[in-house]
Write a protein that holds these residues in place. Structure first.
Motif, PDB file in Angstrom:
ATOM      1  N   TRP A  92       2.196  11.287  11.274  1.00  0.00           N
ATOM      2  CA  TRP A  92       3.164  10.769  10.307  1.00  0.00           C
ATOM      3  C   TRP A  92       3.554   9.360  10.697  1.00  0.00           C
ATOM      4  O   TRP A  92       4.222   9.152  11.716  1.00  0.00           O
ATOM      5  N   ASP A  93       3.121   8.392   9.946  1.00  0.00           N
ATOM      6  CA  ASP A  93       3.599   7.016  10.050  1.00  0.00           C
ATOM      7  C   ASP A  93       3.008   6.257   8.856  1.00  0.00           C
ATOM      8  O   ASP A  93       1.817   5.937   8.841  1.00  0.00           O
ATOM      9  N   GLU A  94       3.850   5.993   7.878  1.00  0.00           N
ATOM     10  CA  GLU A  94       3.350   5.397   6.640  1.00  0.00           C
ATOM     11  C   GLU A  94       2.798   3.992   6.860  1.00  0.00           C
ATOM     12  O   GLU A  94       1.776   3.616   6.281  1.00  0.00           O
ATOM     13  N   ALA A 120       6.611   7.818  17.256  1.00  0.00           N
ATOM     14  CA  ALA A 120       7.986   7.436  17.588  1.00  0.00           C
ATOM     15  C   ALA A 120       7.965   6.451  18.751  1.00  0.00           C
ATOM     16  O   ALA A 120       6.981   6.387  19.505  1.00  0.00           O
ATOM     17  N   THR A 121       9.041   5.693  18.869  1.00  0.00           N
ATOM     18  CA  THR A 121       9.153   4.733  19.974  1.00  0.00           C
ATOM     19  C   THR A 121      10.486   4.960  20.680  1.00  0.00           C
ATOM     20  O   THR A 121      11.523   5.087  20.031  1.00  0.00           O
ATOM     21  N   ARG A 122      10.426   5.025  22.009  1.00  0.00           N
ATOM     22  CA  ARG A 122      11.641   5.315  22.773  1.00  0.00           C
ATOM     23  C   ARG A 122      11.853   4.233  23.839  1.00  0.00           C
ATOM     24  O   ARG A 122      10.918   3.518  24.217  1.00  0.00           O
ATOM     25  N   ALA A 123      13.077   4.145  24.309  1.00  0.00           N
ATOM     26  CA  ALA A 123      13.410   3.199  25.389  1.00  0.00           C
ATOM     27  C   ALA A 123      14.603   3.739  26.153  1.00  0.00           C
ATOM     28  O   ALA A 123      15.371   4.558  25.634  1.00  0.00           O
ATOM     29  N   GLU A 124      14.719   3.280  27.392  1.00  0.00           N
ATOM     30  CA  GLU A 124      15.842   3.730  28.222  1.00  0.00           C
ATOM     31  C   GLU A 124      16.332   2.563  29.067  1.00  0.00           C
ATOM     32  O   GLU A 124      15.514   1.796  29.603  1.00  0.00           O
ATOM     33  N   VAL A 125      17.641   2.438  29.186  1.00  0.00           N
ATOM     34  CA  VAL A 125      18.225   1.346  29.983  1.00  0.00           C
ATOM     35  C   VAL A 125      19.332   1.903  30.862  1.00  0.00           C
ATOM     36  O   VAL A 125      19.765   3.049  30.695  1.00  0.00           O
ATOM     37  N   ILE A 167       0.850  -1.204   0.000  1.00  0.00           N
ATOM     38  CA  ILE A 167       0.000   0.000   0.000  1.00  0.00           C
ATOM     39  C   ILE A 167       0.882   1.249   0.000  1.00  0.00           C
ATOM     40  O   ILE A 167       0.624   2.203  -0.749  1.00  0.00           O
ATOM     41  N   VAL A 168       1.934   1.249   0.817  1.00  0.00           N
ATOM     42  CA  VAL A 168       2.841   2.408   0.848  1.00  0.00           C
ATOM     43  C   VAL A 168       3.516   2.571  -0.513  1.00  0.00           C
ATOM     44  O   VAL A 168       3.646   3.677  -1.034  1.00  0.00           O
ATOM     45  N   GLY A 169       3.927   1.436  -1.099  1.00  0.00           N
ATOM     46  CA  GLY A 169       4.663   1.489  -2.354  1.00  0.00           C
ATOM     47  C   GLY A 169       3.807   1.812  -3.555  1.00  0.00           C
ATOM     48  O   GLY A 169       4.250   2.512  -4.471  1.00  0.00           O
ATOM     49  N   ARG A 170       2.585   1.323  -3.574  1.00  0.00           N
ATOM     50  CA  ARG A 170       1.739   1.474  -4.773  1.00  0.00           C
ATOM     51  C   ARG A 170       0.712   2.596  -4.663  1.00  0.00           C
ATOM     52  O   ARG A 170       0.211   3.076  -5.659  1.00  0.00           O
ATOM     53  N   PHE A 171       0.363   2.964  -3.440  1.00  0.00           N
ATOM     54  CA  PHE A 171      -0.677   3.989  -3.253  1.00  0.00           C
ATOM     55  C   PHE A 171      -0.149   5.117  -2.376  1.00  0.00           C
ATOM     56  O   PHE A 171      -0.785   5.543  -1.423  1.00  0.00           O
ATOM     57  N   ARG A 172       1.049   5.595  -2.741  1.00  0.00           N
ATOM     58  CA  ARG A 172       1.739   6.551  -1.870  1.00  0.00           C
ATOM     59  C   ARG A 172       0.932   7.834  -1.674  1.00  0.00           C
ATOM     60  O   ARG A 172       0.930   8.415  -0.594  1.00  0.00           O
ATOM     61  N   LEU A 173       0.225   8.272  -2.723  1.00  0.00           N
ATOM     62  CA  LEU A 173      -0.494   9.543  -2.586  1.00  0.00           C
ATOM     63  C   LEU A 173      -1.697   9.404  -1.656  1.00  0.00           C
ATOM     64  O   LEU A 173      -2.040  10.335  -0.931  1.00  0.00           O
ATOM     65  N   ALA A 174      -2.312   8.224  -1.685  1.00  0.00           N
ATOM     66  CA  ALA A 174      -3.428   7.977  -0.754  1.00  0.00           C
ATOM     67  C   ALA A 174      -2.888   7.934   0.677  1.00  0.00           C
ATOM     68  O   ALA A 174      -3.493   8.490   1.607  1.00  0.00           O
ATOM     69  N   VAL A 175      -1.745   7.288   0.850  1.00  0.00           N
ATOM     70  CA  VAL A 175      -1.136   7.213   2.182  1.00  0.00           C
ATOM     71  C   VAL A 175      -0.791   8.621   2.671  1.00  0.00           C
ATOM     72  O   VAL A 175      -1.086   8.995   3.815  1.00  0.00           O
ATOM     73  N   ASP A 176      -0.185   9.420   1.792  1.00  0.00           N
ATOM     74  CA  ASP A 176       0.192  10.782   2.183  1.00  0.00           C
ATOM     75  C   ASP A 176      -1.044  11.608   2.556  1.00  0.00           C
ATOM     76  O   ASP A 176      -1.033  12.375   3.512  1.00  0.00           O
ATOM     77  N   ARG A 177      -2.082  11.436   1.761  1.00  0.00           N
ATOM     78  CA  ARG A 177      -3.295  12.213   2.014  1.00  0.00           C
ATOM     79  C   ARG A 177      -3.899  11.851   3.380  1.00  0.00           C
ATOM     80  O   ARG A 177      -4.295  12.728   4.156  1.00  0.00           O
ATOM     81  N   VAL A 178      -3.948  10.569   3.661  1.00  0.00           N
ATOM     82  CA  VAL A 178      -4.536  10.136   4.935  1.00  0.00           C
ATOM     83  C   VAL A 178      -3.670  10.593   6.111  1.00  0.00           C
ATOM     84  O   VAL A 178      -4.189  11.044   7.139  1.00  0.00           O
ATOM     85  N   MET A 179      -2.351  10.503   5.954  1.00  0.00           N
ATOM     86  CA  MET A 179      -1.490  10.970   7.051  1.00  0.00           C
ATOM     87  C   MET A 179      -1.765  12.437   7.357  1.00  0.00           C
ATOM     88  O   MET A 179      -1.867  12.837   8.520  1.00  0.00           O
TER      89      MET A 179
END
Lengths: 369, 154
Positions: free
Chosen positions: A55-57, B73-78, A37-49
């Motif tokens: 931000w998280d693809e 984001a994901t964080r961790a501390e040790v 989905i990220v690779g083939r529908f990048r514009l849809a992914v960007d729009r939804v983000m």
């Protein structure tokens, strides 16, 4: 307007939900991975983000898949998920000048500072529906994969210069020519956080920019179009100064050293819209600039945003433009309200029917007397 | 013998571990966990946690800040030998965030037992710098042929 909850129907509701899940997970075709989905529908992914304000693809791809391609539903899923997460930090302010371009167009000026680079676009070519067979498409895909894009080109061994990847803005040229109203602020007000408090007019510019960055793309484009050509009667010259797509660094403070560190990049689309000032109380020998910035590659949204930013500034609360922007362009708000109409409204409608009958009875009694 | 010097600063190391290949980080972290002493001395003070960073941008017209969106984001501390290790990565990859925090702590410990690992972490950092530069160059080579000079019709 009203809504009265209904009881019962649990078995049918569960069966309907199960049907959705069953059909989605057992569709008679190949499984679709988030990577596809990220690779083939990048514009849809960007729009939804952008519309989810997150931000998280990968997560966005999962949401689009779960929503069966309903992008507003995907936004809904992501906003709900987001509400369960803690906020770690506010980032350091990234200067928009740091945007490293992978596409940059300056429609207003032939020779701007720095390059104009078309990047990944088919803006200048005719687009036809590709009715090739699946087999032919896959064969072409394999052929292209075997030929690195750069093999056909004169490749450089040296990295691009900063003038090439972070070119000066056209607005700086206009400033040097003394053709621009100077609205640079000497203070540094805290931005308005629309995720904590709903923005209501009169709102700060930071609230308007955040709201538009998260607005539903279609709603924003419609608002812009209405503003330009529609009943609001605000026909004016529209010229774009910059259209950029590129990377912006995300910086936070290292908790152990206290220093700012960059933990990665996001992609964003940025637009500057040049406004020809022509009002009686305006500096008619100068231009002004509207600004748009949104997540991912979404030029329609950023262009609409930039034009509406300057339109709002010039309007200065005289019309309902700001109210309309803040209260009606959020996709989750509008579609949530719209979708709720499908829920049982039996009591509401029964009361309406009773009112109609009462009016009729009253009229009949009047006639009888 | 003192621990080999890692060429990058702690801040730069955090930046590089934030973008380094997940598998490379996990492999190094697993190597660290195979060291005999580490299981007694390593304390996960903050388990990997996914959250949000609100991204601020300063726009160019009025030079005002505004919030663009939130980044996952994901964080961790040790804690290792009383040295804190911290890491954060964009996304939801908890094992890699924890691994990066362990590697960060290892680099802070002055103990010969970790010398080889520290060298490997340094190499990973340098490799990540190289990879990033190569990726940028490859992308530039793809997009630079699209640089255009339109002609204006008089």
């Amino acid at each position: 307007m009203g809504y009265s909850a209904a009881r019962g129907g649990i078995d049918a509701i569960e069966a309907a939900e199960k049907l959705v899940r069953h059909k989605r997970l057992n569709a008679d075709c190949e499984w679709v991975s988030p990577e596809q989905i990220v690779g083939r529908f990048r514009l849809a992914v960007d729009r939804v983000m952008g519309e989810a304000g997150i931000w998280d693809e990968q997560l966005t791809a999962v949401a689009i898949r779960q929503a069966e391609g309903d992008l507003i539903e995907a936004v809904h899923l992501l906003r709900s998920y987001k509400s369960t997460l803690p906020r770690f930090a506010y980032s350091q302010a990234t200067d928009a000048d740091e945007l490293q371009i992978i596409r940059r167009i300056v429609p207003a000026f032939r020779n701007p500072p720095g390059p104009q680079m078309l990047g990944r676009t088919s803006d200048y070519t005719g687009r036809l529906l590709e009715l090739t067979t699946e087999q032919a498409g896959q064969e072409e895909s394999m052929l292209l994969a075997s030929l690195a894009l750069t093999q056909e080109l004169d490749t450089s061994e040296s990295p691009a210069s900063i003038e090439e990847t972070q070119p000066r803005r056209l607005l700086e040229t206009l400033r040097e020519m003394d053709l621009l109203v100077d609205r640079r602020r000497s203070d540094d007000p805290e931005p308005f956080d629309i995720t904590r408090t709903p923005a209501r007019p009169p709102a700060s510019r930071s609230a308007r920019l955040s709201s538009m960055a998260r607005a539903e793309t279609g709603a924003l484009v419609n608002q812009w179009y209405r503003n330009i050509l529609g009943p609001d009667g605000y026909v004016h010259e529209v010229t774009l100064g910059e259209v950029r797509h590129g990377y912006l660094p995300l910086r936070i403070n290292h908790p152990l050293t206290g220093n700012a560190i960059s933990i990665g990049n996001i992609r964003a689309t940025e637009v500057e819209a040049i406004e020809d000032l022509n009002g009686i109380d305006e500096q008619r020998d100068r231009f002004d600039i509207g600004y748009g910035l949104c997540l991912g590659h979404n030029e329609k949204k950023a262009i609409a945003m930039a034009n509406l930013d300057i339109a709002c500034h010039r309007d200065n609360g005289r019309s309902q433009l700001e109210q309309s922007l803040l209260l009606t362009t959020d996709g989750l708000d509008s579609s949530g309200f719209l979708e709720h109409l499908k829920l049982p409204h039996y009591v509401t409608f029964r009361s309406m029917v009773e009112r109609k009958l009462a009016v009729r009875d009253s009229k009949n009694r009047e006639r009888a007397t | 013998m003192s621990a080999p010097q890692i060429e990058v600063s702690r801040d730069r190391r955090a930046e590089l571990l934030a973008i380094a290949e997940p598998k490379a980080i996990q492999n190094l972290a697993n190597r660290a966990l195979e060291l005999g002493s580490i299981s007694d001395l390593l304390v996960v003070t903050k388990a990997p946690e996914t959250g949000l960073i609100m991204m601020q941008v300063r726009e160019p017209v009025c030079k005002e800040r505004f919030y663009l969106a939130e980044v996952v984001a994901t964080r961790a501390e040790v804690l290792l030998h009383d040295q804190a290790g911290w890491a954060i990565r964009m996304g939801t990859d908890r094992p890699t965030a924890l691994g990066a925090a362990i590697l960060d702590a290892i680099c802070e410990v002055d103990d010969d037992e970790y010398a080889e690992l520290q060298r490997s972490i340094g190499e990973l950092c340098n490799q990540t710098i190289d990879d990033e530069a190569k990726a940028k160059l490859a992308e530039w080579n793809e997009i630079s042929p699209t640089i255009v000079n339109f002609e204006a019709l008089e």
